[in-house]
Write a protein that holds these residues in place. Structure first.
Motif, PDB file in Angstrom:
ATOM      1  N   THR A 160       0.859  -1.187   0.000  1.00 12.53           N
ATOM      2  CA  THR A 160       0.000   0.000   0.000  1.00 12.53           C
ATOM      3  C   THR A 160       0.894   1.236   0.000  1.00 12.53           C
ATOM      4  O   THR A 160       2.086   1.143   0.342  1.00 12.53           O
ATOM      5  N   PRO A 161       0.357   2.390  -0.347  1.00 10.60           N
ATOM      6  CA  PRO A 161       1.171   3.614  -0.284  1.00 10.60           C
ATOM      7  C   PRO A 161       1.778   3.861   1.085  1.00 10.60           C
ATOM      8  O   PRO A 161       2.896   4.365   1.189  1.00 10.60           O
ATOM      9  N   ALA A 162       1.052   3.502   2.148  1.00 14.31           N
ATOM     10  CA  ALA A 162       1.563   3.740   3.502  1.00 14.31           C
ATOM     11  C   ALA A 162       2.735   2.831   3.855  1.00 14.31           C
ATOM     12  O   ALA A 162       3.499   3.129   4.772  1.00 14.31           O
ATOM     13  N   THR A 163       2.907   1.717   3.116  1.00 13.42           N
ATOM     14  CA  THR A 163       3.994   0.770   3.430  1.00 13.42           C
ATOM     15  C   THR A 163       4.985   0.640   2.289  1.00 13.42           C
ATOM     16  O   THR A 163       5.698  -0.358   2.196  1.00 13.42           O
ATOM     17  N   TRP A 164       5.039   1.647   1.414  1.00 16.54           N
ATOM     18  CA  TRP A 164       5.939   1.551   0.265  1.00 16.54           C
ATOM     19  C   TRP A 164       7.385   1.313   0.685  1.00 16.54           C
ATOM     20  O   TRP A 164       8.127   0.582   0.033  1.00 16.54           O
ATOM     21  N   HIS A 165       7.794   1.936   1.803  1.00 13.64           N
ATOM     22  CA  HIS A 165       9.195   1.836   2.239  1.00 13.64           C
ATOM     23  C   HIS A 165       9.543   0.444   2.759  1.00 13.64           C
ATOM     24  O   HIS A 165      10.722   0.136   2.955  1.00 13.64           O
ATOM     25  N   ASP A 166       8.541  -0.402   2.997  1.00 14.36           N
ATOM     26  CA  ASP A 166       8.811  -1.783   3.395  1.00 14.36           C
ATOM     27  C   ASP A 166       9.121  -2.658   2.184  1.00 14.36           C
ATOM     28  O   ASP A 166       9.553  -3.815   2.353  1.00 14.36           O
ATOM     29  N   HIS A 167       8.908  -2.122   0.997  1.00 13.35           N
ATOM     30  CA  HIS A 167       9.080  -2.914  -0.221  1.00 13.35           C
ATOM     31  C   HIS A 167      10.039  -2.290  -1.232  1.00 13.35           C
ATOM     32  O   HIS A 167      10.532  -2.989  -2.121  1.00 13.35           O
ATOM     33  N   TYR A 168      10.304  -1.013  -1.077  1.00 11.29           N
ATOM     34  CA  TYR A 168      11.209  -0.320  -1.996  1.00 11.29           C
ATOM     35  C   TYR A 168      12.251   0.436  -1.183  1.00 11.29           C
ATOM     36  O   TYR A 168      11.975   0.934  -0.100  1.00 11.29           O
ATOM     37  N   ARG A 169      13.455   0.532  -1.715  1.00 13.49           N
ATOM     38  CA  ARG A 169      14.543   1.243  -1.027  1.00 13.49           C
ATOM     39  C   ARG A 169      15.288   2.114  -2.029  1.00 13.49           C
ATOM     40  O   ARG A 169      15.229   1.892  -3.234  1.00 13.49           O
ATOM     41  N   TYR A 170      15.983   3.096  -1.494  1.00 14.32           N
ATOM     42  CA  TYR A 170      16.775   3.968  -2.352  1.00 14.32           C
ATOM     43  C   TYR A 170      17.974   3.205  -2.900  1.00 14.32           C
ATOM     44  O   TYR A 170      18.607   2.405  -2.191  1.00 14.32           O
ATOM     45  N   ILE A 171      18.310   3.441  -4.151  1.00 18.43           N
ATOM     46  CA  ILE A 171      19.510   2.847  -4.713  1.00 18.43           C
ATOM     47  C   ILE A 171      20.728   3.584  -4.159  1.00 18.43           C
ATOM     48  O   ILE A 171      20.630   4.716  -3.693  1.00 18.43           O
ATOM     49  N   ARG A 172      21.865   2.936  -4.212  1.00 14.42           N
ATOM     50  CA  ARG A 172      23.094   3.554  -3.723  1.00 14.42           C
ATOM     51  C   ARG A 172      23.473   4.727  -4.631  1.00 14.42           C
ATOM     52  O   ARG A 172      23.305   4.676  -5.847  1.00 14.42           O
ATOM     53  N   ALA A 173      23.986   5.783  -4.058  1.00 12.63           N
ATOM     54  CA  ALA A 173      24.366   6.959  -4.837  1.00 12.63           C
ATOM     55  C   ALA A 173      25.440   6.603  -5.855  1.00 12.63           C
ATOM     56  O   ALA A 173      26.281   5.725  -5.606  1.00 12.63           O
ATOM     57  N   PRO A 174      25.452   7.256  -7.011  1.00 14.17           N
ATOM     58  CA  PRO A 174      26.461   6.969  -8.031  1.00 14.17           C
ATOM     59  C   PRO A 174      27.845   7.434  -7.597  1.00 14.17           C
ATOM     60  O   PRO A 174      27.977   8.356  -6.782  1.00 14.17           O
ATOM     61  N   ALA A 175      28.882   6.805  -8.147  1.00 15.53           N
ATOM     62  CA  ALA A 175      30.254   7.175  -7.792  1.00 15.53           C
ATOM     63  C   ALA A 175      30.611   8.554  -8.328  1.00 15.53           C
ATOM     64  O   ALA A 175      31.429   9.267  -7.741  1.00 15.53           O
ATOM     65  N   THR A 176      30.011   8.931  -9.444  1.00 11.91           N
ATOM     66  CA  THR A 176      30.201  10.268 -10.003  1.00 11.91           C
ATOM     67  C   THR A 176      28.855  10.782 -10.483  1.00 11.91           C
ATOM     68  O   THR A 176      27.937   9.989 -10.715  1.00 11.91           O
ATOM     69  N   VAL A 177      28.725  12.080 -10.610  1.00  7.36           N
ATOM     70  CA  VAL A 177      27.470  12.669 -11.070  1.00  7.36           C
ATOM     71  C   VAL A 177      27.693  13.332 -12.421  1.00  7.36           C
ATOM     72  O   VAL A 177      28.818  13.696 -12.781  1.00  7.36           O
ATOM     73  N   ALA A 178      26.595  13.507 -13.159  1.00  4.41           N
ATOM     74  CA  ALA A 178      26.704  14.040 -14.523  1.00  4.41           C
ATOM     75  C   ALA A 178      27.185  15.486 -14.533  1.00  4.41           C
ATOM     76  O   ALA A 178      27.970  15.876 -15.394  1.00  4.41           O
ATOM     77  N   LYS A 179      26.711  16.285 -13.582  1.00  8.99           N
ATOM     78  CA  LYS A 179      27.085  17.701 -13.545  1.00  8.99           C
ATOM     79  C   LYS A 179      27.586  18.060 -12.149  1.00  8.99           C
ATOM     80  O   LYS A 179      26.837  18.576 -11.322  1.00  8.99           O
ATOM     81  N   PRO A 180      28.870  17.784 -11.862  1.00  8.74           N
ATOM     82  CA  PRO A 180      29.389  18.056 -10.515  1.00  8.74           C
ATOM     83  C   PRO A 180      29.481  19.544 -10.198  1.00  8.74           C
ATOM     84  O   PRO A 180      29.495  19.925  -9.033  1.00  8.74           O
ATOM     85  N   VAL A 181      29.542  20.392 -11.228  1.00 14.08           N
ATOM     86  CA  VAL A 181      29.641  21.838 -11.021  1.00 14.08           C
ATOM     87  C   VAL A 181      28.602  22.535 -11.890  1.00 14.08           C
ATOM     88  O   VAL A 181      28.418  22.189 -13.059  1.00 14.08           O
ATOM     89  N   LEU A 182      27.916  23.504 -11.308  1.00  7.58           N
ATOM     90  CA  LEU A 182      26.934  24.307 -12.030  1.00  7.58           C
ATOM     91  C   LEU A 182      27.258  25.772 -11.795  1.00  7.58           C
ATOM     92  O   LEU A 182      27.599  26.174 -10.682  1.00  7.58           O
ATOM     93  N   LEU A 183      27.157  26.562 -12.850  1.00  4.99           N
ATOM     94  CA  LEU A 183      27.442  27.995 -12.761  1.00  4.99           C
ATOM     95  C   LEU A 183      26.178  28.777 -13.106  1.00  4.99           C
ATOM     96  O   LEU A 183      25.536  28.513 -14.120  1.00  4.99           O
ATOM     97  N   ARG A 184      25.839  29.730 -12.258  1.00  2.00           N
ATOM     98  CA  ARG A 184      24.653  30.548 -12.491  1.00  2.00           C
ATOM     99  C   ARG A 184      25.029  32.025 -12.573  1.00  2.00           C
ATOM    100  O   ARG A 184      25.991  32.483 -11.946  1.00  2.00           O
ATOM    101  N   ALA A 185      24.229  32.760 -13.345  1.00  2.00           N
ATOM    102  CA  ALA A 185      24.396  34.207 -13.438  1.00  2.00           C
ATOM    103  C   ALA A 185      23.747  34.866 -12.228  1.00  2.00           C
ATOM    104  O   ALA A 185      23.117  34.206 -11.393  1.00  2.00           O
ATOM    105  N   LYS A 186      23.895  36.177 -12.139  1.00  2.00           N
ATOM    106  CA  LYS A 186      23.236  36.912 -11.069  1.00  2.00           C
ATOM    107  C   LYS A 186      21.727  36.806 -11.221  1.00  2.00           C
ATOM    108  O   LYS A 186      21.213  36.732 -12.336  1.00  2.00           O
TER     109      LYS A 186
END
Length: 450
Positions: A160-186
């Motif tokens: 059920t939605p209330a017990t989703w965490h008993d059946h699904y878990r987060y996957i392990r974080a990736p060793a690297t990410v696609a965009k490790p650095v992001l640059l923004r303007a003002k």
């Protein structure tokens, strides 16, 4: 009433269960993060059943396992979202650019799985469109919602939605990410959105070093068992890239990836965060930006004294005024509405404290702020210096002592048995960059409940 409705109405949340998600910036939708996998026999069998059903439509090409993974990730996200608020949809950007190479589930598998789920009448589906940048409010992402048929099918497997965490878990974080650095303007004055993303130019040794350091931390943290809240890697976001004095020296805080990450969770839920099976504690830099201002100006400052302690005023009022001023280019003429609402929740009415009176009291106690309007240092400089101290502390903890630490802007989250070591290392690197030993505070569970 359907069998699902009858059972769900009477179901109880497991003891100690806390939902970590915060409302998305778009009130009508919630982000569908494809970062969960089936681990119980029931959820695995459910995904396999759906995969077989999808195959009958002949819409996939040799992607049995990928479709099963995609179905699990989509189911988990939809069930979780439904549990949070059954009236909301979950949104999923379906452009190929949103699926990084090496992602847990790829674009083709997700596309085919959603197509099959639609034909099986297991999801409500509204196709997105683009008329510009979704980030800047132009366009709509694809939205999904589980149908009663899907909820009934999941219930037949004991899910059920209330017990989703008993059946699904987060996957392990990736060793690297696609965009490790992001640059923004003002960010333009009055613009409620973040500054526009900018290309990472010019490339060179300095940027290469920045990227390498972020990816090295991601690789180390991906090997840790982080549970209770979601960790999916870190990204360093620089600000004011269009400033004439920009030289990779503005902004630069570490941000956790994914809409449902541990940084976005309400602080009450961070008590559930565990690293390698151990409870965690937060070390918070006290008055970080105010201390950095003194360091950049070369003025002495005693962090053992409370800068927000001014007779005749609640501490929260003084802290509110100083923090809002350091985040702006000049003093406010009136209290911002968000601060009025925030302090009202704590039983403090800012109407009782005229902002002109508070400003006079603050400037009398802290003369350094009398020249704030003409100061060359702003929030982006504070963020950079602070981030350098945080990252250097994370590096020493990880690669000298093998102690994982998660950044939370001006705080570190570490296993509680290593709290004293982490505190000493953080103070060391803050002094290195600022010239002042900072005040720190280890947050208690009572602090997180406030």
């Amino acid at each position: 009433m359907s069998r699902f409705r009858e059972i769900e109405k009477g179901s109880l949340k497991p003891a100690g269960y806390l939902n970590p998600f915060l409302p998305n910036q778009r009130k009508k939708d919630r982000y569908l993060s494809l970062d969960k996998e089936a681990f119980s026999n029931q959820s695995i069998n459910l995904s396999k059943l759906i995969e077989k059903e999808i195959i009958t439509f002949k819409i996939r090409r040799n992607r049995n396992k990928e479709v099963t993974k995609a179905a699990s990730a989509i189911f988990a996200g939809l069930l979780c979202g439904y549990h949070v608020d059954p009236t909301l949809y979950s949104y999923l950007p379906m452009g190929k650019i949103n699926f990084a190479p090496g992602a847990y589930v790829g674009y083709n598998a997700v596309r085919d799985t959603i197509k099959g789920l639609r034909q099986l009448d297991l999801i409500e589906f509204h196709k997105g469109y683009k008329s510009g940048s979704i980030e800047n409010g132009e366009g709509e992402a694809t939205t999904l919602k589980p149908t009663m048929k899907l909820l009934e099918l999941a219930l037949s497997y004991g899910i059920t939605p209330a017990t989703w965490h008993d059946h699904y878990r987060y996957i392990r974080a990736p060793a690297t990410v696609a965009k490790p650095v992001l640059l923004r303007a003002k960010r333009k004055h009055g613009d409620k959105y973040k500054g526009k993303a900018m290309p990472l130019e010019p490339a060179g040794p300095k940027l290469d070093r920045i990227i390498e350091r972020v990816q090295t931390l991601n690789t180390y943290l991906s090997k840790q068992n982080i549970t209770g809240l979601r960790f999916n890697g870190l990204q360093r976001i620089y600000a004011c890239g269009d400033d004439e004095n920009f030289d990779w020296n503005m902004g630069a805080r570490l941000y956790a990836l994914g809409a449902d990450n541990y940084q976005n969770a309400k602080k009450i839920y961070r008590a559930n965060l565990m690293i390698n099976g151990e409870k965690t504690k937060e070390i918070d830099l006290s008055g970080s930006h105010f201390t950095i201002l003194h360091g950049l100006r070369g003025e002495s400052f005693d962090p053992t004294t409370d800068p927000y302690d001014i007779p005749g005023y609640p501490r929260e009022v003084i802290k509110c005024f100083i923090n809002q001023s350091l985040g702006h280019c000049q003093f406010h003429r009136r209290w911002p509405e968000e601060n009025v609402d925030k302090l009202a929740e704590r039983g403090i009415s800012l109407k009782d404290y005229p902002i002109d009176n508070v400003r006079a009291a603050v400037l009398n106690k802290h003369p350094i702020l009398t020249t704030w309007k003409d100061s060359p240092f702003r929030w982006q400089h504070f963020h950079f210096v602070e981030s350098e101290a945080i990252i250097d502390a994370m590096y020493e903890l990880a690669f000298t002592y093998d102690v994982p630490a998660l950044p939370l802007h001006d705080s570190l989250i570490v296993p509680e048995s290593r709290i004293e070591l982490a505190d000493a290392v953080l103070k060391k690197w803050f002094k290195h960059h600022v010239g002042i030993v900072p005040g720190t505070k280890v947050k208690t569970e009572a602090d997180l409940l406030r």
